[in-house]
Design a protein around this motif. Structure first.
Motif, PDB file in Angstrom:
ATOM      1  N   ALA A 203      -7.921   0.455 -10.390  1.00  0.00           N
ATOM      2  CA  ALA A 203      -8.323   1.828 -10.091  1.00  0.00           C
ATOM      3  C   ALA A 203      -7.967   2.241  -8.670  1.00  0.00           C
ATOM      4  O   ALA A 203      -7.746   3.427  -8.409  1.00  0.00           O
ATOM      5  CB  ALA A 203      -9.819   1.995 -10.327  1.00  0.00           C
TER       6      ALA A 203
ATOM      7  N   TYR B 171      -5.142   8.879  -7.335  1.00  0.00           N
ATOM      8  CA  TYR B 171      -5.805   9.718  -8.349  1.00  0.00           C
ATOM      9  C   TYR B 171      -4.790  10.522  -9.153  1.00  0.00           C
ATOM     10  O   TYR B 171      -4.903  10.642 -10.380  1.00  0.00           O
ATOM     11  CB  TYR B 171      -6.784  10.651  -7.635  1.00  0.00           C
ATOM     12  CG  TYR B 171      -7.401  11.718  -8.503  1.00  0.00           C
ATOM     13  CD1 TYR B 171      -8.545  11.451  -9.248  1.00  0.00           C
ATOM     14  CD2 TYR B 171      -6.860  12.992  -8.553  1.00  0.00           C
ATOM     15  CE1 TYR B 171      -9.129  12.433 -10.036  1.00  0.00           C
ATOM     16  CE2 TYR B 171      -7.429  13.983  -9.337  1.00  0.00           C
ATOM     17  CZ  TYR B 171      -8.561  13.698 -10.075  1.00  0.00           C
ATOM     18  OH  TYR B 171      -9.131  14.669 -10.851  1.00  0.00           O
TER      19      TYR B 171
ATOM     20  N   PHE C  79      -3.115   8.671 -12.120  1.00  0.00           N
ATOM     21  CA  PHE C  79      -3.899   8.644 -13.349  1.00  0.00           C
ATOM     22  C   PHE C  79      -3.786   9.979 -14.082  1.00  0.00           C
ATOM     23  O   PHE C  79      -3.668  10.020 -15.313  1.00  0.00           O
ATOM     24  CB  PHE C  79      -5.371   8.351 -13.041  1.00  0.00           C
ATOM     25  CG  PHE C  79      -5.619   6.939 -12.594  1.00  0.00           C
ATOM     26  CD1 PHE C  79      -5.792   5.933 -13.534  1.00  0.00           C
ATOM     27  CD2 PHE C  79      -5.666   6.614 -11.251  1.00  0.00           C
ATOM     28  CE1 PHE C  79      -6.017   4.618 -13.139  1.00  0.00           C
ATOM     29  CE2 PHE C  79      -5.883   5.307 -10.846  1.00  0.00           C
ATOM     30  CZ  PHE C  79      -6.055   4.308 -11.790  1.00  0.00           C
TER      31      PHE C  79
ATOM     32  N   VAL D 154      -1.920   8.765 -17.603  1.00  0.00           N
ATOM     33  CA  VAL D 154      -2.790   8.274 -18.681  1.00  0.00           C
ATOM     34  C   VAL D 154      -3.519   9.392 -19.423  1.00  0.00           C
ATOM     35  O   VAL D 154      -4.231   9.139 -20.384  1.00  0.00           O
ATOM     36  CB  VAL D 154      -3.838   7.255 -18.151  1.00  0.00           C
ATOM     37  CG1 VAL D 154      -3.155   6.066 -17.506  1.00  0.00           C
ATOM     38  CG2 VAL D 154      -4.808   7.904 -17.176  1.00  0.00           C
TER      39      VAL D 154
ATOM     40  N   TYR E 255      -8.372  11.248 -22.093  1.00  0.00           N
ATOM     41  CA  TYR E 255      -7.931   9.873 -21.847  1.00  0.00           C
ATOM     42  C   TYR E 255      -8.072   9.172 -23.190  1.00  0.00           C
ATOM     43  O   TYR E 255      -9.185   8.901 -23.643  1.00  0.00           O
ATOM     44  CB  TYR E 255      -8.800   9.210 -20.792  1.00  0.00           C
ATOM     45  CG  TYR E 255      -8.449   7.751 -20.533  1.00  0.00           C
ATOM     46  CD1 TYR E 255      -7.171   7.383 -20.151  1.00  0.00           C
ATOM     47  CD2 TYR E 255      -9.404   6.750 -20.660  1.00  0.00           C
ATOM     48  CE1 TYR E 255      -6.842   6.054 -19.907  1.00  0.00           C
ATOM     49  CE2 TYR E 255      -9.094   5.417 -20.414  1.00  0.00           C
ATOM     50  CZ  TYR E 255      -7.818   5.083 -20.038  1.00  0.00           C
ATOM     51  OH  TYR E 255      -7.498   3.775 -19.803  1.00  0.00           O
TER      52      TYR E 255
ATOM     53  N   LEU F  65     -11.250  11.210 -15.132  1.00  0.00           N
ATOM     54  CA  LEU F  65     -10.667  11.320 -13.797  1.00  0.00           C
ATOM     55  C   LEU F  65     -11.743  11.380 -12.716  1.00  0.00           C
ATOM     56  O   LEU F  65     -11.598  10.790 -11.641  1.00  0.00           O
ATOM     57  CB  LEU F  65      -9.765  12.551 -13.722  1.00  0.00           C
ATOM     58  CG  LEU F  65      -8.493  12.492 -14.577  1.00  0.00           C
ATOM     59  CD1 LEU F  65      -7.781  13.836 -14.573  1.00  0.00           C
ATOM     60  CD2 LEU F  65      -7.552  11.391 -14.085  1.00  0.00           C
TER      61      LEU F  65
ATOM     62  N   VAL G 100     -13.046   7.846 -12.165  1.00  0.00           N
ATOM     63  CA  VAL G 100     -12.114   7.076 -11.333  1.00  0.00           C
ATOM     64  C   VAL G 100     -12.284   7.445  -9.867  1.00  0.00           C
ATOM     65  O   VAL G 100     -12.376   6.575  -8.983  1.00  0.00           O
ATOM     66  CB  VAL G 100     -10.656   7.322 -11.787  1.00  0.00           C
ATOM     67  CG1 VAL G 100      -9.669   6.744 -10.771  1.00  0.00           C
ATOM     68  CG2 VAL G 100     -10.414   6.710 -13.157  1.00  0.00           C
TER      69      VAL G 100
END
Length: 420
Positions: free
Chosen positions: A222, A227, A230, A234, A250, A308, A311
């Motif tokens: 992570a 950021y 991601f 994904v 996701y 998100l 994360v």
């Protein structure tokens, strides 16, 4: 990345067809009318095809399937009901006639991390011995129409507060893994407001409260990517063949692939062991492996905004332990918690939430008296063993039982209406 979901759907259709053909072939090979049935070669081929058929079979949302519970030598029928239905998650209730009218009420907060709440079937079953059990049954985001709007970390916290309002004052909360953070935050929000339905106890199990402590491979993944990575690599868009068409998510299959790749060797060996069990005619061992993977491979999607934000907030910036998390414009002040008893449970061999990540909650609650805080490290237990299996049932659950019994506030108040 938006084409990934469509490509997966094509692959899934092909695998579904392959699984059906393999299963048909297994039936033919094992048919007593087949003159080669039972021979070593046929048995090996049938077992190999059966492993493939099971691995590639389509899977939907599993049922909890709890029919009876055994308490003190007595069997009782389990009653399951949906108490609240909301777009992104329901509140389910489990009870049985052997419970006293003033039995503790426990809200189990299931992870919204790619698996269904049924992953905690064993958790519910064990805690049902002495408690009326409620559980968050999160929805598969691809099945939620875009018209229902967003669902992020703020919404998650609001859902928990609303569920606790329905259950009423004096309830207990158990958060398993990922939801330890929003459950902790919800408790603080309710404490700051002086909310009468703030939990009597909060048990956090293998949760990423402060991932700066003993970082694991999950934590490293992570923080080694930005950021924005991601967001662009994904996140995908739900295809047109689902009710949530167009929603950014996701995908559960991406999460599953990530988890399996972390322990790929172990999963390969498990399937090889499954093959050997089937060749040897050990049906009981083979079925146990199949049941595990039936649950493990049943995955659902998360909204992009929730994933998100998790994360960013939990793994990259550690906003909760740093005192910087904000909910609906107000700072989440963990020091506002003064009368919720805190129990932190960790597994010695947890490779997802490292030792110390959940225990951090003890230091982050200076307003809670020391006698209302407890830390339990389960020896030789991995992440899933914290809440499932024999060590959970025989060694960890009794600790939770004792903690709830010690801090239970029975018979307090009446049920409130849902406002969150």
């Amino acid at each position: 990345m938006f084409v990934l979901y469509k490509a997966y759907e094509v692959q899934r259709s092909l695998l579904n067809a392959g699984s059906a053909m393999a299963a048909m072939t297994v039936d033919m090979l094992n048919d007593p009318r087949n003159p080669f049935a039972g021979t070593a070669g046929t048995q090996a081929l049938a077992s190999a095809l059966d492993v493939f058929a099971h691995a590639s079979a389509p899977r939907g949302k599993p049922a909890f399937g709890l029919r009876t519970v055994h308490v003190d030598g007595q069997s009782y029928a389990v009653t399951e009901s949906t108490e609240i239905h909301r777009p992104f998650g329901d509140l389910k209730k489990f009870t049985h006639e052997g419970l006293p009218e003033d039995a503790p009420r426990l809200l189990i907060v299931a992870p919204m991390s790619g698996h269904y709440a049924t992953l905690l079937r064993g958790t519910v079953e064990r805690m049902l011995d002495r408690n009326v059990v409620y559980i968050t049954d999160w929805a598969d985001a691809k099945l939620v129409p875009e018209a229902e709007g967003r669902f992020d970390l703020d919404d998650y916290i609001d859902y928990l507060i609303g569920f606790l309002e329905y259950i009423g004052p004096g309830a207990h909360v158990m958060a398993v893994c990922q939801p330890s953070v929003p459950a902790f935050a919800a408790t603080a929000v309710m404490a700051r407001r002086g909310h009468p339905c703030r939990p009597a106890t909060l048990t956090m199990m293998g949760g990423p409260i402060d991932t700066r402590e003993s970082p694991t491979a999950v934590n490293d993944h992570a923080i080694t990517k930005h950021y924005v990575w991601f967001k662009h690599n994904v996140i995908s868009e739900v295809p047109a063949n689902y009710p949530g068409a167009g929603r950014r998510v996701y995908p559960g299959f991406v999460q599953l692939a990530s988890f399996m790749s972390m322990n790929l060797g172990s999963h390969m060996m498990s399937h090889y062991a499954l093959f050997k069990h089937m060749v040897q005619g050990d049906g009981e061992s083979a079925e146990a492996t199949k049941r595990f993977y039936d649950e493990y491979r049943s995955v659902c999607d998360m909204t992009a905004e929730f994933y998100l934000q998790t994360v960013y907030v939990v793994f990259q910036n550690h906003l909760l332990p740093k005192g910087e998390l904000v909910h609906r414009g107000h700072a989440v002040d963990l020091s506002a918690i003064t009368d919720t008893a805190i129990l932190c449970v960790e597994g010695e061999r947890d490779d997802i939430s490292g030792i110390g990540q959940t225990r951090a909650a003890i230091k982050l609650t200076p307003g809670v008296p020391d006698e209302m805080k407890k830390y339990h490290l389960a020896p030789e237990v991995g992440h899933y063993g914290i809440f499932n299996g024999s060590r959970w049932r025989n060694a960890i659950a009794p600790v939770v039982d004792e903690w709830i019994a010690r801090h239970d506030r029975r018979g307090q108040g009446a049920k409130l209406s849902v406002v969150a």
